[in-house]
Design a protein around this motif. Structure first.
Motif, short mmCIF file in Angstrom:
data_model
loop_
_atom_site.label_atom_id
_atom_site.label_comp_id
_atom_site.label_asym_id
_atom_site.label_seq_id
_atom_site.Cartn_x
_atom_site.Cartn_y
_atom_site.Cartn_z
N GLY A 1 43.02 51.00 37.35
CA GLY A 1 42.49 50.38 36.13
C GLY A 1 43.05 48.99 35.91
N ALA A 2 44.35 48.83 36.13
CA ALA A 2 44.96 47.50 35.99
C ALA A 2 44.41 46.53 37.03
CB ALA A 2 46.48 47.61 36.11
N GLY A 3 44.24 47.01 38.25
CA GLY A 3 43.71 46.15 39.31
C GLY A 3 42.29 45.71 39.04
N TYR A 4 41.43 46.65 38.65
CA TYR A 4 40.04 46.29 38.37
C TYR A 4 39.93 45.43 37.11
CZ TYR A 4 38.33 49.33 42.04
OH TYR A 4 38.07 49.89 43.25
N GLY A 5 40.78 45.66 36.14
CA GLY A 5 40.79 44.79 34.96
C GLY A 5 41.20 43.37 35.30
N LEU A 6 42.21 43.25 36.16
CA LEU A 6 42.64 41.92 36.59
C LEU A 6 41.55 41.22 37.40
CD1 LEU A 6 44.93 39.88 36.60
CD2 LEU A 6 45.91 41.08 38.56
N LEU A 7 40.84 41.98 38.24
CA LEU A 7 39.72 41.39 38.98
C LEU A 7 38.63 40.90 38.03
CD1 LEU A 7 39.21 43.70 42.09
CD2 LEU A 7 39.83 41.28 42.07
N PHE A 8 38.37 41.66 36.99
CA PHE A 8 37.36 41.25 36.01
C PHE A 8 37.74 39.94 35.34
CE2 PHE A 8 36.14 41.11 31.53
CZ PHE A 8 34.76 41.08 31.66
N TRP A 9 38.99 39.84 34.87
CA TRP A 9 39.42 38.62 34.19
C TRP A 9 39.48 37.43 35.13
CZ3 TRP A 9 38.59 38.35 29.39
CH2 TRP A 9 38.68 39.48 28.59
N LEU B 1 43.72 32.85 42.81
CA LEU B 1 43.84 33.57 44.08
C LEU B 1 45.03 34.52 44.07
CD1 LEU B 1 42.96 30.80 46.66
CD2 LEU B 1 41.59 32.77 45.98
N LEU B 2 46.11 34.12 43.43
CA LEU B 2 47.28 35.01 43.30
C LEU B 2 46.91 36.24 42.47
CD1 LEU B 2 50.29 35.45 43.84
CD2 LEU B 2 50.74 34.22 41.71
N GLY B 3 46.16 36.04 41.39
CA GLY B 3 45.72 37.16 40.56
C GLY B 3 44.82 38.12 41.32
N VAL B 4 43.93 37.57 42.14
CA VAL B 4 43.05 38.42 42.95
C VAL B 4 43.86 39.20 43.97
CG1 VAL B 4 41.20 38.36 44.66
CG2 VAL B 4 40.99 37.03 42.57
N ALA B 5 44.84 38.56 44.59
CA ALA B 5 45.68 39.25 45.57
C ALA B 5 46.48 40.38 44.91
CB ALA B 5 46.63 38.26 46.25
N ILE B 6 47.03 40.12 43.74
CA ILE B 6 47.78 41.16 43.02
C ILE B 6 46.84 42.30 42.62
CG2 ILE B 6 49.02 41.65 40.87
CD1 ILE B 6 50.21 38.83 41.12
N ALA B 7 45.63 41.96 42.19
CA ALA B 7 44.66 42.98 41.80
C ALA B 7 44.30 43.87 42.99
CB ALA B 7 43.41 42.33 41.23
N LEU B 8 44.10 43.27 44.14
CA LEU B 8 43.76 44.07 45.32
C LEU B 8 44.91 44.97 45.74
CD1 LEU B 8 41.71 41.48 47.40
CD2 LEU B 8 40.87 43.42 46.07
N VAL B 9 46.14 44.50 45.59
CA VAL B 9 47.30 45.34 45.89
C VAL B 9 47.36 46.52 44.92
CG1 VAL B 9 49.84 45.39 45.84
CG2 VAL B 9 48.65 43.53 47.01
N LEU B 10 47.11 46.27 43.64
CA LEU B 10 47.14 47.35 42.64
C LEU B 10 46.06 48.39 42.91
CD1 LEU B 10 47.72 45.34 39.34
CD2 LEU B 10 49.30 46.94 40.42
N VAL B 11 44.86 47.94 43.23
CA VAL B 11 43.76 48.87 43.51
C VAL B 11 44.06 49.69 44.76
CG1 VAL B 11 41.34 49.00 44.20
CG2 VAL B 11 42.01 47.53 42.31
N THR B 12 44.59 49.03 45.79
CA THR B 12 44.93 49.75 47.02
C THR B 12 46.03 50.78 46.78
OG1 THR B 12 44.29 47.82 48.32
CG2 THR B 12 45.68 49.46 49.41
N ALA B 13 47.05 50.40 46.02
CA ALA B 13 48.13 51.34 45.71
C ALA B 13 47.60 52.52 44.90
CB ALA B 13 49.24 50.63 44.95
#
Length: 72
Positions: free
Chosen positions: A15-23, A39-51
């Motif tokens: 949820g945090a990852g997809y929310g960050l991707l949305f923003w 780009l840093l936010g997108v990278a962090i979001a993808l790490v959160l979603v993968t985790a």
């Protein structure tokens, strides 16, 4: 109701990852943010979603089941 820790982690991290991707997408469309923080936010979001998705595989209990679920 007592959900397993892996289910709680899946829900929270994904949820945090997809929310960050949305923003990040919203900031990109509006042109508000410079490129590197976006780009840093997108990278962090993808790490959160993968985790989150990996933690959901832990809920299956047996590693063989987890690998079969990930391969489909």
């Amino acid at each position: 109701m007592h959900p397993a820790l892996s289910v709680i982690l899946f829900t929270t991290l994904s949820g945090a990852g997809y929310g960050l991707l949305f923003w990040a997408a919203l900031a990109l469309l509006r042109g508000d943010a410079p490129a590197w923080p976006l780009l840093l936010g997108v990278a962090i979001a993808l790490v959160l979603v993968t985790a989150g998705l990996l933690s959901s595989m832990l809920h299956l209990g047996k590693p063989g089941r987890a690998w079969r679920a990930g391969r489909r």
